[in-house]
Scaffold this motif. Structure first.
Motif, mmCIF file in Angstrom:
data_model
loop_
_atom_site.group_PDB
_atom_site.id
_atom_site.type_symbol
_atom_site.label_atom_id
_atom_site.label_comp_id
_atom_site.label_asym_id
_atom_site.label_seq_id
_atom_site.Cartn_x
_atom_site.Cartn_y
_atom_site.Cartn_z
ATOM 1 N N LEU A 13 16.228 -59.570 -17.806
ATOM 2 C CA LEU A 13 15.757 -58.357 -18.488
ATOM 3 C C LEU A 13 14.830 -58.700 -19.649
ATOM 4 O O LEU A 13 13.936 -57.913 -19.990
ATOM 5 N N LEU A 14 15.045 -59.862 -20.268
ATOM 6 C CA LEU A 14 14.199 -60.286 -21.378
ATOM 7 C C LEU A 14 12.738 -60.395 -20.941
ATOM 8 O O LEU A 14 11.826 -60.099 -21.720
ATOM 9 N N LEU A 15 12.521 -60.809 -19.691
ATOM 10 C CA LEU A 15 11.150 -60.887 -19.172
ATOM 11 C C LEU A 15 10.499 -59.506 -19.144
ATOM 12 O O LEU A 15 9.304 -59.369 -19.421
ATOM 13 N N PHE A 16 11.292 -58.489 -18.804
ATOM 14 C CA PHE A 16 10.752 -57.126 -18.808
ATOM 15 C C PHE A 16 10.366 -56.704 -20.223
ATOM 16 O O PHE A 16 9.359 -56.022 -20.429
ATOM 17 N N VAL A 17 11.177 -57.103 -21.207
ATOM 18 C CA VAL A 17 10.858 -56.808 -22.606
ATOM 19 C C VAL A 17 9.527 -57.442 -22.987
ATOM 20 O O VAL A 17 8.670 -56.804 -23.610
ATOM 21 N N PHE A 18 9.354 -58.709 -22.591
ATOM 22 C CA PHE A 18 8.088 -59.401 -22.882
ATOM 23 C C PHE A 18 6.916 -58.678 -22.216
ATOM 24 O O PHE A 18 5.822 -58.577 -22.785
ATOM 25 N N TYR A 69 6.629 -55.473 -21.474
ATOM 26 C CA TYR A 69 6.315 -54.181 -22.075
ATOM 27 C C TYR A 69 5.783 -54.298 -23.505
ATOM 28 O O TYR A 69 5.169 -53.369 -24.018
ATOM 29 N N THR A 70 6.033 -55.435 -24.162
ATOM 30 C CA THR A 70 5.597 -55.593 -25.551
ATOM 31 C C THR A 70 4.280 -56.352 -25.672
ATOM 32 O O THR A 70 3.738 -56.471 -26.769
ATOM 33 N N GLY A 71 3.767 -56.859 -24.588
ATOM 34 C CA GLY A 71 2.501 -57.590 -24.643
ATOM 35 C C GLY A 71 2.079 -58.053 -23.269
ATOM 36 O O GLY A 71 2.794 -57.870 -22.279
ATOM 37 N N GLU A 72 0.899 -58.636 -23.202
ATOM 38 C CA GLU A 72 0.363 -59.086 -21.928
ATOM 39 C C GLU A 72 0.626 -60.562 -21.666
ATOM 40 O O GLU A 72 0.150 -61.123 -20.687
ATOM 41 N N GLN A 73 1.394 -61.204 -22.558
ATOM 42 C CA GLN A 73 1.693 -62.612 -22.365
ATOM 43 C C GLN A 73 2.999 -62.984 -23.059
ATOM 44 O O GLN A 73 3.479 -62.255 -23.927
ATOM 45 N N VAL A 74 3.572 -64.107 -22.630
ATOM 46 C CA VAL A 74 4.682 -64.710 -23.360
ATOM 47 C C VAL A 74 4.032 -65.659 -24.367
ATOM 48 O O VAL A 74 3.577 -66.744 -24.019
ATOM 49 N N GLY A 75 3.959 -65.202 -25.615
ATOM 50 C CA GLY A 75 3.310 -65.986 -26.657
ATOM 51 C C GLY A 75 4.255 -66.989 -27.284
ATOM 52 O O GLY A 75 5.404 -67.151 -26.863
ATOM 53 N N LEU A 93 1.003 -62.625 -18.457
ATOM 54 C CA LEU A 93 1.908 -61.956 -17.526
ATOM 55 C C LEU A 93 1.124 -60.927 -16.704
ATOM 56 O O LEU A 93 0.776 -59.857 -17.207
ATOM 57 N N PRO A 94 0.832 -61.238 -15.451
ATOM 58 C CA PRO A 94 0.088 -60.300 -14.600
ATOM 59 C C PRO A 94 1.003 -59.179 -14.119
ATOM 60 O O PRO A 94 1.509 -59.209 -12.989
ATOM 61 N N TRP A 95 1.255 -58.194 -14.984
ATOM 62 C CA TRP A 95 2.279 -57.177 -14.742
ATOM 63 C C TRP A 95 2.113 -56.484 -13.389
ATOM 64 O O TRP A 95 3.082 -56.304 -12.653
ATOM 65 N N GLU A 96 0.887 -56.094 -13.056
ATOM 66 C CA GLU A 96 0.678 -55.339 -11.821
ATOM 67 C C GLU A 96 1.104 -56.123 -10.585
ATOM 68 O O GLU A 96 1.638 -55.564 -9.632
ATOM 69 N N SER A 97 0.882 -57.435 -10.609
ATOM 70 C CA SER A 97 1.170 -58.237 -9.419
ATOM 71 C C SER A 97 2.557 -58.879 -9.438
ATOM 72 O O SER A 97 3.084 -59.236 -8.382
#
Length: 325
Positions: A115-120, A122-128, A267-271
């Motif tokens: 679930l933490l990945l989903f948080v990342f 929704y809060t940005g376009e990358q894991v910074g 994080l390529p959210w769409e794909s």
């Protein structure tokens, strides 16, 4: 000719990753036992995390060479593969019923890490780097939790881990040389695998993400395959489960966290969202079997294996349709 060369690079990389992971795990276990760490904690941390070392090497190599899709695909794909394919095959060989209470408590932690990945997302376009640091801190707390929980465990489970990891050991220069050799093999293997995978993806027009979710994920998960099947054949179900659950937690918190600290991962959210939901669903599917004490038998193993085959077939079909479009 180029296709054959790329396939040889991938195969060579996988072989080096496998033997590098084996050397790292074997010698890390010796060192951990020498330092007085209990056999259960060794099995659930050193071994589980050590078998994930190929994923770490491959993800770092992919991120540093400008292929973040392979890095994130490797992590998500490995977690899906660990549960559906490896536990599916393991249950077909020998039905699994966990006795260890803490493994049942770890599954919600594994779900939480997913679930933490989903948080990342929704809060940005990358894991910074900040997200990476937070993940590594959470991993440290997880290891502390394992250490504290192991003291109150079932004696039968403690004996199972003692039998596997509790043998008296001696360290020497060979132990440290083996650690260094393992790290070198991992580094070289990860580089070969990444180059071959990227070139193969370009040659066939397959998205790098799909390559990461399938070929790279399977190649880097070979140590988990070997460890879990061996544990199943020895009738040591808690070791097989502990290896998979611990590896999945480390894949997200450790691999993605450490990779992001070195090089932020886009994080390529769409794909990737479809695959993240699959990872979460597989984790949730495992929970009832452990929480209720119901065993993961051959029928359930067959279902898990069938779900993985259907998932890979869907990926291939989607990739071919996108290529045709």
């Amino acid at each position: 000719m180029e296709l054959v060369f790329n396939l040889l690079l991938i195969a060579g990389g996988i072989v080096l990753l496998y033997f590098g992971g084996e050397a790292l795990v074997k010698n890390a276990v010796v060192l951990a036992r020498t330092w007085g760490i209990s056999s259960m904690v060794v099995g659930l941390t050193v071994v589980a995390f050590g078998t994930s070392s190929p994923e770490l090497a491959a993800s770092l190599a992919a991120a540093l060479t400008g292929s973040p899709d392979i890095a994130i695909g490797n992590v998500v794909g490995s977690n899906i593969l660990n549960i559906l394919l490896i536990l599916g095959v393991t249950a077909l060989l020998a039905p699994i019923q966990a006795q260890a209470q803490f493994i049942k408590r770890e599954v919600p932690i594994m779900i939480g890490a997913s679930l933490l990945l989903f948080v990342f997302m929704y809060t940005g376009e990358q894991v910074g780097r900040w997200e990476g640091l937070a993940s590594v801190v959470l991993l440290g707390l997880y290891i502390w939790f394992l250490y504290r929980s192991s003291a109150d465990e079932n004696p039968a489970v403690l004996g199972e881990f003692d039998q596997e990891y509790g043998q008296p050991v001696q360290t020497g220069w060979r132990t440290y040389a083996g650690l260094v050799l393992g790290l070198v093999l991992l580094g070289v293997g990860a580089r070969l695998l990444t180059i071959g995978a990227v070139e193969l993806a370009r040659a066939f027009g397959v998205p790098e993400l799909v390559i990461g979710l399938t070929i790279v994920a399977l190649g880097t998960s070979l140590p988990e395959v070997a460890a879990s099947i061996t544990a199943a054949l020895r009738r040591e179900p808690d070791i097989a489960l502990g290896n998979i659950v611990g590896s999945n937690v480390f894949n997200i918190l450790g691999i993605l966290g450490l990779t992001a600290l070195v090089q932020p991962v886009g994080l390529p959210w769409e794909s990737i969202q479809r695959d993240m939901w699959t990872m979460l669903a597989a984790s949730v599917l495992l929970w009832p079997f452990l929480a209720t004490g119901y065993r993961l038998g051959r029928r359930e193993g067959g279902v898990f294996l069938g779900l993985y085959v259907a998932y890979v077939a869907f990926l291939i079909n989607s990739a071919s349709q996108n290529g045709a479009g």
